[in-house]
Design a protein around this motif. Structure first.
Motif, short mmCIF file in Angstrom:
data_model
loop_
_atom_site.label_atom_id
_atom_site.label_comp_id
_atom_site.label_asym_id
_atom_site.label_seq_id
_atom_site.Cartn_x
_atom_site.Cartn_y
_atom_site.Cartn_z
N MET A 179 6.46 15.84 41.39
CA MET A 179 7.17 14.62 41.00
C MET A 179 6.14 13.49 41.05
SD MET A 179 10.33 15.56 40.40
CE MET A 179 11.25 14.03 40.40
N ILE A 180 5.81 12.97 39.89
CA ILE A 180 4.72 11.99 39.77
C ILE A 180 5.31 10.59 39.66
CG2 ILE A 180 2.75 11.25 38.37
CD1 ILE A 180 2.49 14.16 37.40
N ARG A 181 4.78 9.67 40.45
CA ARG A 181 5.23 8.28 40.34
C ARG A 181 4.64 7.66 39.08
NH1 ARG A 181 4.39 2.78 43.99
NH2 ARG A 181 2.36 2.85 42.97
N LEU A 182 5.53 7.14 38.21
CA LEU A 182 5.09 6.50 36.98
C LEU A 182 4.74 5.04 37.20
CD1 LEU A 182 6.41 7.01 33.42
CD2 LEU A 182 6.24 4.67 34.29
N GLY A 183 5.53 4.36 38.02
CA GLY A 183 5.27 2.94 38.24
C GLY A 183 6.21 2.37 39.27
N THR A 241 9.75 18.49 32.43
CA THR A 241 10.76 19.54 32.63
C THR A 241 11.70 19.27 33.81
OG1 THR A 241 9.14 20.80 33.91
CG2 THR A 241 9.34 21.33 31.57
N TYR A 242 11.24 18.46 34.75
CA TYR A 242 12.06 18.11 35.92
C TYR A 242 12.63 16.70 35.74
CZ TYR A 242 11.59 22.17 38.95
OH TYR A 242 11.72 23.44 39.49
N PRO A 243 13.57 16.30 36.59
CA PRO A 243 14.27 15.02 36.38
C PRO A 243 13.38 13.79 36.49
CG PRO A 243 15.51 16.44 37.88
CD PRO A 243 14.16 17.06 37.72
N ILE A 244 13.94 12.66 36.03
CA ILE A 244 13.36 11.33 36.23
C ILE A 244 14.24 10.64 37.28
CG2 ILE A 244 12.88 9.09 35.20
CD1 ILE A 244 12.39 10.57 32.55
N ALA A 245 13.63 10.31 38.41
CA ALA A 245 14.41 9.85 39.57
C ALA A 245 14.33 8.33 39.73
CB ALA A 245 13.92 10.54 40.83
N PHE A 246 15.46 7.77 40.10
CA PHE A 246 15.58 6.33 40.44
C PHE A 246 15.41 6.20 41.95
CE2 PHE A 246 18.40 2.80 41.76
CZ PHE A 246 17.82 1.76 41.04
N ASP A 247 14.34 5.53 42.35
CA ASP A 247 14.00 5.38 43.78
C ASP A 247 14.08 3.92 44.17
OD1 ASP A 247 12.91 5.33 46.31
OD2 ASP A 247 10.87 5.82 45.67
N GLY A 294 8.02 16.30 36.98
CA GLY A 294 9.11 15.34 37.03
C GLY A 294 8.54 13.96 37.30
N ILE A 295 9.35 12.92 37.15
CA ILE A 295 8.89 11.54 37.27
C ILE A 295 9.81 10.78 38.24
CG2 ILE A 295 8.51 9.37 36.04
CD1 ILE A 295 6.53 11.55 35.27
N TYR A 296 9.23 9.78 38.94
CA TYR A 296 10.08 8.85 39.68
C TYR A 296 9.53 7.43 39.53
CZ TYR A 296 6.84 8.67 43.76
OH TYR A 296 5.75 8.48 44.59
N PHE A 297 10.45 6.47 39.66
CA PHE A 297 10.08 5.06 39.54
C PHE A 297 10.63 4.31 40.74
CE2 PHE A 297 10.62 0.66 38.24
CZ PHE A 297 9.44 0.39 37.57
N PHE A 298 9.75 3.50 41.38
CA PHE A 298 10.15 2.71 42.53
C PHE A 298 10.76 1.39 42.05
CE2 PHE A 298 9.22 -0.51 45.83
CZ PHE A 298 9.86 0.08 46.91
N SER A 299 12.08 1.24 42.23
CA SER A 299 12.81 0.09 41.68
C SER A 299 13.05 -0.98 42.72
CB SER A 299 14.16 0.55 41.12
OG SER A 299 14.93 -0.57 40.73
N GLN A 300 12.90 -2.23 42.26
CA GLN A 300 13.32 -3.39 43.05
C GLN A 300 14.13 -4.34 42.17
OE1 GLN A 300 12.41 -4.51 46.68
NE2 GLN A 300 12.78 -2.30 46.50
#
Length: 429
Positions: free
Chosen positions: A251-255, A318-324, A285-291
């Motif tokens: 799971m790679i952090r995109l931004g 292939t894996y989800p995009i997560a809201f963090d 998969g991807i995740y994004f750190f939200s504020q």
């Protein structure tokens, strides 16, 4: 007949010869004699009256004493304390003597009845007529009596333990209806489990751990997938070594959006990481750190993710995009003023935008965040990525991925790495 005539003649001669006044003396003597007799008779009469009066008085006293004793006995038999208590009148000495005599007489009558009817002690025990709260004696051998006593004690102890069990069941930690939340400051709260949310059905006895690598087995076969989440903070990563060490996906952090400035930035290592992970044959998969503090900002963040993925369209996600979305340690995040409903609305805006773009959206969070900071009943259409660093998770609801450690050790990365398992092979979906 001749003698009688002579007596009469003699009497007449004597009468004729009596001196004058002699008859008066004789009459006076006779009168005195009658007076004495009368007085004596009167005295005897008075003595008789007095004697019978005394007898009547004694008889009355005896009757009163017997009546008092009978009343006392009846009071004892019926438990009447008003008669036998301290306030009852005290009998005189004579009455007490009569009461004693009467009691003795009653006892003699009882003894006579006993002799005549061959009564036993139990026949004379009138106390059995009344209820007794004391335990009844048990006939039989000492062993039987002991066994019955032990049984009674066991029942009493059993009642106590049953009460204890009932009280324990009422405690939130034992009722199966609550789950424990631990906050960042260390405080705890038992929270009612929502009966309308889907519960997880994992059997965590099937979890195994080898060299920091977690796996979940069913029927002797691993049915989970091992993953790592990475960002610029992991510096240089040898993704081929990760693959060789058993890692299945990353799971790679995109931004991220700055928690103070509010500016959106691309992770410095994102492009390099996605290229190298893809080349190593890892699922991505991807995740994004939200504020984000508004729905518009959440949509802006989602569009930022989509745009950067499109720039790297040659690399398949292939894996989800997560809201963090989460708070920041030792600092104040811009989202801290948001309510639970606001955070839920913002999360849904991001997830819906990702879903509409054709990707698989996912919510990341700790147990406390997922249960207390957002309303999961409004996010039921999205998969959950649970972050809980425990040997066994106690999150009650369904989740698809689990971040089980932040201090994993895996070949290909220097230092600690976050490790996860997925209960779903998203590459097959």
């Amino acid at each position: 007949m001749t003698e009688d005539i002579n007596d009469i003649k003699s009497w007449k001669r004597s009468e004729a010869m009596r001196l004058p006044g002699e008859n008066d003396d004789i009459g006076a003597k006779l009168s005195a004699k009658y007076v004495v007799i009368g007085v004596s008779l009167s005295a005897l009469l008075i003595l008789g009256v007095v004697f019978f009066a005394k007898q009547e008085q004694a008889s009355s006293a005896k009757l009163r004493a017997e009546k008092a004793q009978n009343t006392t006995v009846m009071a004892v038999e019926h438990g009447d304390s008003s008669v036998t208590g301290d306030s009852a009148p005290v009998a005189s000495e004579g009455e007490q003597d009569l009461a004693v005599n009467g009691s003795a007489s009653r006892m003699r009558n009882i003894e006579r009845l006993y002799e005549e009817n061959k009564l036993t002690a139990s026949d004379l025990d009138f106390w059995d007529m009344y209820p007794n709260d004391e335990p009844k004696s048990v006939s039989g051998s000492e062993d039987e009596t002991s066994e019955l006593k032990d049984l009674g004690d066991a029942q009493t102890e059993g009642d106590k333990y049953s009460q204890y069990d009932r009280e324990q069941q009422e405690l939130p930690e034992n009722d199966g209806k609550h789950t424990l939340i631990t906050y960042a400051n260390g405080s705890e709260e038992w929270v009612l489990i929502n009966p309308y949310l889907e519960k997880n059905i994992y059997d965590f006895t099937n979890l195994t751990m080898k060299s920091d690598k977690m796996a979940y087995y069913q029927e002797g076969k691993s049915v989970s997938y091992l993953g790592a989440d990475v960002s610029k903070y992991n510096e240089e990563i040898d993704f081929a070594s990760l693959k060789g060490a058993g890692i299945d996906f990353v799971m790679i952090r995109l931004g991220a959006r700055g928690y103070g400035s509010g500016q959106i930035v691309l992770d410095e290592k994102f492009a390099d990481n996605i290229v190298k992970a893809s080349e190593a044959g890892l699922d991505i998969g991807i995740y994004f750190f939200s504020q984000a503090i508004t729905s518009d900002e959440a949509i802006e963040e989602a569009n930022f993710v989509i745009q950067n993925l499109q720039n790297l369209s040659n690399y398949k996600i292939t894996y989800p995009i997560a809201f963090d979305m989460e708070y920041v340690k030792n600092d104040t995040a811009r989202i801290e003023a948001l309510s639970r409903d606001q955070k839920t609305t913002i999360a849904k805006a991001f997830l819906d935008t990702i879903k509409n773009a054709g990707y698989k959206p996912m919510v990341y969070g700790t147990k406390e965040w997922l249960i207390k900071q957002v309303d999961l009943t409004k996010l039921t259409g999205y998969d959950i990525w649970l972050s809980q660093q425990e040997d066994v998770p106690d999150y009650p609801y369904q989740f698809q991925m689990w971040q089980y450690t932040l201090e994993g050790k895996v070949s290909g990365i220097t230092g600690d790495i976050d490790l996860n398992i997925s209960f779903i092979d998203y590459s097959e979906k």
